[in-house]
Write a protein that holds these residues in place. Structure first.
Motif, short mmCIF file in Angstrom:
data_model
loop_
_atom_site.label_atom_id
_atom_site.label_comp_id
_atom_site.label_asym_id
_atom_site.label_seq_id
_atom_site.Cartn_x
_atom_site.Cartn_y
_atom_site.Cartn_z
N GLN A 167 -13.48 -26.61 12.01
CA GLN A 167 -12.66 -25.67 11.42
C GLN A 167 -13.16 -24.24 11.70
O GLN A 167 -12.66 -23.34 12.01
CB GLN A 167 -12.33 -25.90 10.03
CG GLN A 167 -11.52 -24.94 9.19
CD GLN A 167 -10.05 -25.10 9.54
OE1 GLN A 167 -9.43 -25.98 9.28
NE2 GLN A 167 -9.75 -24.19 10.31
N ALA A 168 -14.37 -24.26 11.21
CA ALA A 168 -15.13 -22.82 11.30
C ALA A 168 -15.32 -22.31 12.68
O ALA A 168 -14.95 -20.96 12.71
CB ALA A 168 -16.61 -22.84 10.56
N THR A 207 -13.37 -23.11 15.47
CA THR A 207 -11.99 -22.95 15.98
C THR A 207 -11.49 -21.27 15.31
O THR A 207 -10.97 -20.61 15.94
CB THR A 207 -10.92 -23.90 15.58
OG1 THR A 207 -11.35 -24.99 15.88
CG2 THR A 207 -9.62 -23.63 15.77
N ASN A 208 -11.75 -21.20 14.06
CA ASN A 208 -11.48 -19.87 13.41
C ASN A 208 -12.34 -18.82 14.00
O ASN A 208 -11.62 -17.57 14.34
CB ASN A 208 -11.60 -19.99 12.01
CG ASN A 208 -10.59 -20.69 11.23
OD1 ASN A 208 -9.28 -20.89 11.77
ND2 ASN A 208 -11.19 -21.03 9.91
N ARG A 253 -10.96 -17.72 17.51
CA ARG A 253 -9.53 -17.76 17.80
C ARG A 253 -8.85 -16.35 18.31
O ARG A 253 -7.83 -16.40 18.97
CB ARG A 253 -8.81 -17.84 16.16
CG ARG A 253 -7.32 -17.92 16.04
CD ARG A 253 -6.76 -17.95 14.59
NE ARG A 253 -7.37 -19.16 13.90
CZ ARG A 253 -6.80 -20.44 14.36
NH1 ARG A 253 -5.87 -20.56 15.19
NH2 ARG A 253 -7.38 -21.47 13.65
N ASN A 254 -9.69 -15.38 18.06
CA ASN A 254 -9.06 -14.18 18.55
C ASN A 254 -9.91 -13.56 19.62
O ASN A 254 -10.61 -12.80 19.93
CB ASN A 254 -9.09 -13.17 17.36
CG ASN A 254 -8.21 -13.37 16.34
OD1 ASN A 254 -6.97 -13.54 16.49
ND2 ASN A 254 -8.85 -13.15 15.22
N ILE A 263 -6.11 -22.67 21.77
CA ILE A 263 -6.30 -22.65 20.30
C ILE A 263 -5.47 -23.62 19.79
O ILE A 263 -5.76 -24.18 18.72
CB ILE A 263 -6.21 -21.22 19.82
CG1 ILE A 263 -7.20 -20.30 20.69
CG2 ILE A 263 -5.84 -21.02 18.33
CD1 ILE A 263 -8.45 -20.55 19.88
N ASP A 265 -6.66 -26.30 16.89
CA ASP A 265 -5.92 -26.69 15.72
C ASP A 265 -5.49 -28.01 15.51
O ASP A 265 -5.60 -28.73 14.44
CB ASP A 265 -4.85 -25.69 15.59
CG ASP A 265 -5.19 -24.11 15.29
OD1 ASP A 265 -6.25 -23.83 14.88
OD2 ASP A 265 -4.40 -23.36 15.75
N PHE A 268 -13.61 -10.92 15.65
CA PHE A 268 -13.89 -11.85 14.32
C PHE A 268 -14.44 -10.92 12.98
O PHE A 268 -14.78 -9.76 13.28
CB PHE A 268 -15.12 -12.82 14.77
CG PHE A 268 -16.40 -12.12 15.17
CD1 PHE A 268 -17.23 -11.85 14.00
CD2 PHE A 268 -16.81 -11.90 16.32
CE1 PHE A 268 -18.58 -11.61 14.28
CE2 PHE A 268 -18.20 -11.16 16.75
CZ PHE A 268 -18.95 -11.16 15.72
N GLN A 276 -15.41 -14.88 9.08
CA GLN A 276 -15.46 -16.12 9.96
C GLN A 276 -16.75 -16.40 10.40
O GLN A 276 -17.29 -17.46 10.69
CB GLN A 276 -14.55 -15.31 11.16
CG GLN A 276 -13.06 -15.45 10.86
CD GLN A 276 -12.23 -14.84 11.84
OE1 GLN A 276 -12.71 -14.12 12.61
NE2 GLN A 276 -11.00 -15.49 12.29
#
Length: 644
Positions: free
Chosen positions: A524-525, A527-528, A531-532, A575, A579, A614, A618
């Motif tokens: 989770q961490a 991927t976040n 993400r951008n 992404i 997810d 980020f 994050q």
């Protein structure tokens, strides 16, 4: 009783055999293996040789080996895994370390499917039996001198001669043994009266701890463990309350505990996270502990897991606490002859000789200056003031492993028995109170003291007396340091990549499943965090390829590498895939290590090649999710895998 002529001939041969004539591996094969199997009545035409190729990873050796296989038939077309009998691996004469060769033989024997495999150097003979539902079982661990005993030689002959072995039915024997146990277990479950008797004989659950002795008891299993002191070795003994297994005691040494029991702690037996478990059906498990293989019921397996969790978690904690206290994690552990320690750095041999000379000249009995603090103990430099030992320094120079190019030798922070005496004899927690500048020095402080104080003092002291180049000696110090930032101090996300590489290296060799609870915050961490990322990132085909392989493995769809052009996908698609993996693992109890490996490779690539926007939140979440996984990988790579 009259001894058959064939056994007499075997005994006569083994009693007259002189292993001292063996000079190399070919001699072991030609002068020992072939004659032995001739006297065991194996037809020459039932024998074949196979070259053993190196695995791609190089794990199973550098030089190709030759396997000796004996079959039930002399028909080459029928010589296959159904008719294979015995696999023999020859090793060099006088080689006494068999562990590597046994592991290699087990690996190759998985392909040949023989009933027995043998590893021998022409003097020592190790024979293992392997049947369908059972891990290998050591049936002979002997040598030529012992085999000269007629009774042992007869037993050896009776179990391994051609007629006896070829009449063993591989499938029937294993299935009968497994089925017999299953029937007994089901029979006991059907009759309440018998079940009541069994319940009264169950162990009384408890946990008892006294110093380094820990006993964990569950109704069906008890493990009594001698925990490790410092970098010493512990051991344990396992017993079962079952009427079938009563009076069986299984002893496991330090290597067994680390190499077999330590992975998959706090997971269920049917998750596939524990390497010593194999599920046979819904309620039955095959378990191998050391050299012993058992078939356990579901309840026995559950209690065994709980006992192992209690013992191994404390076992692991003590090892970690010791490394933390002595600050040794950043140094490579080495063990040789009767010494062990951690490599701090390397110096020229001339400098080490000056260091030894200085220590001899400034023995603490010869003066009272601040530098009179040395004692010589064997080949170590003992930094001490009287009875107060600070540290032991050792340079191992008599083996190529420690003699480096250009006359460089490694300086080792030695774990000396004298220096660890307070740990061995003291209370469980008091030994840590002695660690510090005035007491026992840590590896990190010892290195700092040597580089910043001792070595400059030695060079300065002798430069006035001899023509030595201070600059040259200092320039030749090879300092093994890590340039990586501490996790809590990371501000640049690229600094996370070295830690992820450690995790990926561990996952790459990790064959068991992993508890999903360890991976959920990590997936989770990160991927976040990525993400951008700018969509123009290079290597999109590599990213998509990894993620599609994960999807293919989870869905068992057709391998997309055969039908899909990954270059047509975008980073947004990547992404979305990540997810989906986050959602999937949040609904799983365990994860396949290959999936985690591929996803970690993806994170590493994006961190090292992407332009990422980020937030501090994050980054903080990524830093917080990293230590549990990284610390487990560090511990297992250091302590578990070297013992497998």
């Amino acid at each position: 009783m009259t001894i058959p002529e064939s056994i007499k001939q075997f005994i006569t041969w083994i009693q007259g055999f002189d292993h001292r004539l063996l000079r190399n591996e070919d001699d072991v094969k030609e002068k020992f293996i072939f004659p032995m199997f001739q006297y065991l009545c194996y037809p020459e035409k039932c024998h074949r040789e196979y070259p053993l190729k190196i695995s791609k990873s190089g794990k199973y050796g550098i030089n190709p080996k030759i396997a000796q296989i004996y079959y039930t038939t002399d028909d080459i077309e029928q010589q296959n895994t159904d008719t294979s009998l015995i696999f023999i691996a020859a090793i060099e004469p006088h080689q006494n370390k068999f562990n590597y060769s046994i592991e290699q033989a087990k690996f190759y024997n998985n392909y040949f499917k023989t009933l027995f495999f043998i590893v021998t150097n022409g003097y020592q003979i190790k024979v293992f039996k392997q049947l369908r539902y059972h891990r290998e079982e050591s049936i002979f661990d002997t040598n030529i001198d012992a085999l000269r005993n007629s009774a042992l030689a007869s037993t050896f002959y009776n179990q391994l001669n051609f007629d006896s072995v070829k009449n063993i039915d591989k499938n029937t024997v294993s299935i009968l043994k497994y089925t017999k146990y299953n029937l007994i277990e089901r029979f006991l479950r059907r009759y309440p009266d018998l079940q009541d008797v069994l319940e009264k004989s169950y162990f009384e659950p408890s946990i008892m701890r006294e110093g380094y002795r820990l006993v964990v008891v569950k109704p069906k299993v008890v493990i009594a463990c001698n925990l490790p002191k410092a970098f010493g070795e512990g051991n344990c003994e396992i017993e079962f309350s079952s009427i079938i297994l009563r009076n069986l005691k299984i002893y496991l040494n330090h290597q067994d505990i680390l190499g077999q029991l330590m992975t998959g702690l706090h997971t269920q037996a049917d998750w596939g996270c524990r390497r010593f478990f194999k599920q046979l059906d819904k309620n039955t498990f095959e378990v191998y502990l050391g050299q012993t293989t058992l078939i356990l019921s579901e309840l026995e397996a559950i209690d065994l897991c709980l006992c192992i969790d209690g013992v191994c978690q404390e076992y692991k904690n003590l090892i970690i606490e010791f490394e933390n206290a002595l600050e040794t994690w950043n140094f490579k552990f080495v063990e040789f002859s009767e010494s062990r320690g951690f490599i701090l750095f390397s110096v020229r041999q001339e400098l080490w000789e000056l260091m030894q000379q200085f220590a001899h000249e400034f023995d603490y009995t010869k003066g009272k200056s601040e530098w009179h603090l040395f004692q010589r103990k064997d080949i170590s430099i003992r930094v001490s003031r009287g009875i107060r030992d600070h540290t032991f320094i050792l340079a191992k120079i008599d083996r190529d492993l420690y003699l480096l190019p250009n006359n460089q030798i490694n300086i080792i922070y030695e774990l000396n028995d004298v220096n660890l005496q307070s740990i061995e004899t003291g209370k469980l927690t008091l030994w840590q109170q002695d660690i510090g500048v005035q007491g026992t020095w840590t590896a990190r402080y010892t290195k700092q003291w040597l580089l910043e104080k001792y070595i400059p003092k030695v060079i300065n002291y002798y430069s006035a007396k001899a023509q030595i180049s201070e600059v040259e000696l200092l320039a030749k110090i090879t300092n093994y340091t890590s340039d990586r930032a501490l996790i809590k101090e990371i501000d640049n996300i690229r600094d996370l990549a070295p830690y992820l590489r450690d995790i990926q290296s561990w996952l790459h060799i990790y064959v068991e499943n992993i508890a999903a609870s360890l991976l959920k915050p990590y997936y989770q961490a990160y991927t976040n965090l990525v993400r951008n990322t700018d969509s123009s990132i290079t290597g999109i085909d590599y990213i998509i390829g990894n993620l599609r392989r994960v999807e293919w493995k989870n869905t068992q769809e057709e391998n997309p590498s055969n039908s899909t052009n990954w270059k047509n996908f975008t980073f947004k698609y990547a992404i979305n895939c990540l997810d989906q993996q986050v959602t999937r693992i949040n609904n799983c109890e365990y994860e396949n290590s290959l999936n985690a490996d591929l996803i970690t490779r993806t994170f590493i690539w994006i961190l090292e090649n992407g332009k990422i926007s980020f937030s501090q939140a994050q980054l903080n979440a990524a830093k917080q999710a990293l230590p549990p996984l990284w610390e487990q990988s560090r511990f297992e790579m250091r302590h578990v895998y070297p013992n497998r």
